[in-house]
Design a protein around this motif. Structure first.
Motif, PDB file in Angstrom:
ATOM      1  N   SER A   9       0.841  -1.190   0.000  1.00 11.04           N
ATOM      2  CA  SER A   9       0.000   0.000   0.000  1.00 11.04           C
ATOM      3  C   SER A   9       0.876   1.240   0.000  1.00 11.04           C
ATOM      4  O   SER A   9       1.477   1.574   1.022  1.00 11.04           O
ATOM      5  CB  SER A   9      -0.906   0.007   1.235  1.00 11.04           C
ATOM      6  N   ARG A  62      -5.780  -8.150   3.924  1.00  9.61           N
ATOM      7  CA  ARG A  62      -6.713  -7.027   4.046  1.00  9.61           C
ATOM      8  C   ARG A  62      -6.923  -6.638   5.509  1.00  9.61           C
ATOM      9  O   ARG A  62      -7.037  -5.457   5.829  1.00  9.61           O
ATOM     10  CB  ARG A  62      -8.031  -7.417   3.379  1.00  9.61           C
ATOM     11  N   TYR A  63      -6.971  -7.603   6.394  1.00 12.78           N
ATOM     12  CA  TYR A  63      -7.195  -7.317   7.811  1.00 12.78           C
ATOM     13  C   TYR A  63      -6.035  -6.514   8.411  1.00 12.78           C
ATOM     14  O   TYR A  63      -6.248  -5.608   9.210  1.00 12.78           O
ATOM     15  CB  TYR A  63      -7.402  -8.617   8.593  1.00 12.78           C
ATOM     16  N   ARG A  65      -4.046  -4.529   6.709  1.00 13.77           N
ATOM     17  CA  ARG A  65      -4.106  -3.174   6.147  1.00 13.77           C
ATOM     18  C   ARG A  65      -5.189  -2.339   6.818  1.00 13.77           C
ATOM     19  O   ARG A  65      -4.974  -1.177   7.148  1.00 13.77           O
ATOM     20  CB  ARG A  65      -4.301  -3.239   4.630  1.00 13.77           C
ATOM     21  N   VAL A  66      -6.347  -2.934   7.057  1.00 10.29           N
ATOM     22  CA  VAL A  66      -7.426  -2.205   7.741  1.00 10.29           C
ATOM     23  C   VAL A  66      -7.009  -1.862   9.168  1.00 10.29           C
ATOM     24  O   VAL A  66      -7.220  -0.740   9.635  1.00 10.29           O
ATOM     25  CB  VAL A  66      -8.746  -3.015   7.718  1.00 10.29           C
ATOM     26  N   LEU A  69      -4.810   1.105   9.094  1.00  9.02           N
ATOM     27  CA  LEU A  69      -5.539   2.355   8.867  1.00  9.02           C
ATOM     28  C   LEU A  69      -6.257   2.817  10.131  1.00  9.02           C
ATOM     29  O   LEU A  69      -6.332   4.018  10.410  1.00  9.02           O
ATOM     30  CB  LEU A  69      -6.515   2.202   7.703  1.00  9.02           C
ATOM     31  N   VAL A  70      -6.773   1.868  10.919  1.00  3.89           N
ATOM     32  CA  VAL A  70      -7.382   2.217  12.207  1.00  3.89           C
ATOM     33  C   VAL A  70      -6.299   2.783  13.135  1.00  3.89           C
ATOM     34  O   VAL A  70      -6.526   3.779  13.831  1.00  3.89           O
ATOM     35  CB  VAL A  70      -8.089   0.992  12.837  1.00  3.89           C
ATOM     36  N   GLY A 107      -6.825  -0.836  16.729  1.00  3.88           N
ATOM     37  CA  GLY A 107      -5.940  -1.091  15.591  1.00  3.88           C
ATOM     38  C   GLY A 107      -4.923  -2.176  15.898  1.00  3.88           C
ATOM     39  O   GLY A 107      -4.674  -3.065  15.073  1.00  3.88           O
ATOM     40  N   ALA A 110      -6.624  -5.448  15.887  1.00  6.42           N
ATOM     41  CA  ALA A 110      -6.874  -5.874  14.502  1.00  6.42           C
ATOM     42  C   ALA A 110      -5.594  -6.413  13.863  1.00  6.42           C
ATOM     43  O   ALA A 110      -5.630  -7.394  13.111  1.00  6.42           O
ATOM     44  CB  ALA A 110      -7.432  -4.709  13.687  1.00  6.42           C
ATOM     45  N   SER A 114      -5.226 -10.172  12.546  1.00  2.00           N
ATOM     46  CA  SER A 114      -4.895 -10.431  11.145  1.00  2.00           C
ATOM     47  C   SER A 114      -4.006 -11.665  10.991  1.00  2.00           C
ATOM     48  O   SER A 114      -4.029 -12.322   9.955  1.00  2.00           O
ATOM     49  CB  SER A 114      -4.215  -9.215  10.513  1.00  2.00           C
TER      50      SER A 114
END
Length: 121
Positions: A9, A62-63, A65-66, A69-70, A107, A110, A114
């Motif tokens: 990303s 994806r988890y 990366r999310v 972002l959090v 975050g 998460a 992940s």
């Protein structure tokens, strides 16, 4: 193959660079100007910058990366509130530091979760 173009990303790499630069600048400001809140904000920025760089470069899933972002949203609120207290003499907005701190915790949870998810891009 460039990992940033395939699975990573560029936004998170960019964020990592900005967060790291802001951490260094705020460390200098805290040293020269004082301000305990600014020093704490600088520490938080510097300790999270490598996370954004790593996730941005490897991508993983994806988890992750999310979760990153959090983390970024929480970091901006938390550090932003601390810097506002030293430089503006007031909070960013009511509850911004606790909301940011809660997002930082979420975050990191998460990011941990992940590792348990199957690989997806």
């Amino acid at each position: 193959m460039n990992p940033i173009q395939t699975n990573g990303s560029p936004i998170l790499v960019f964020a990592g660079g900005l967060v790291g630069a802001a951490g260094v600048a705020l460390s200098a400001a805290a040293a020269h100007r004082g301000g305990a809140f600014t020093g704490t904000a600088a520490s938080f920025l510097l300790m999270h910058a490598p996370v954004f760089l790593a996730v941005g470069l490897i991508g993983a899933n994806r988890y992750l990366r999310v979760g990153s972002l959090v983390l970024l949203a929480g970091l901006l609120l938390f550090a932003g509130d601390l810097v506002a207290r030293d430089f503006l003499g007031s909070k960013l907005f009511p509850m911004s530091a606790p909301i940011g701190g809660t997002l930082l915790i979420a975050g990191w949870l998460a990011v941990a979760a992940s590792a348990l998810m199957r690989r997806q891009s």
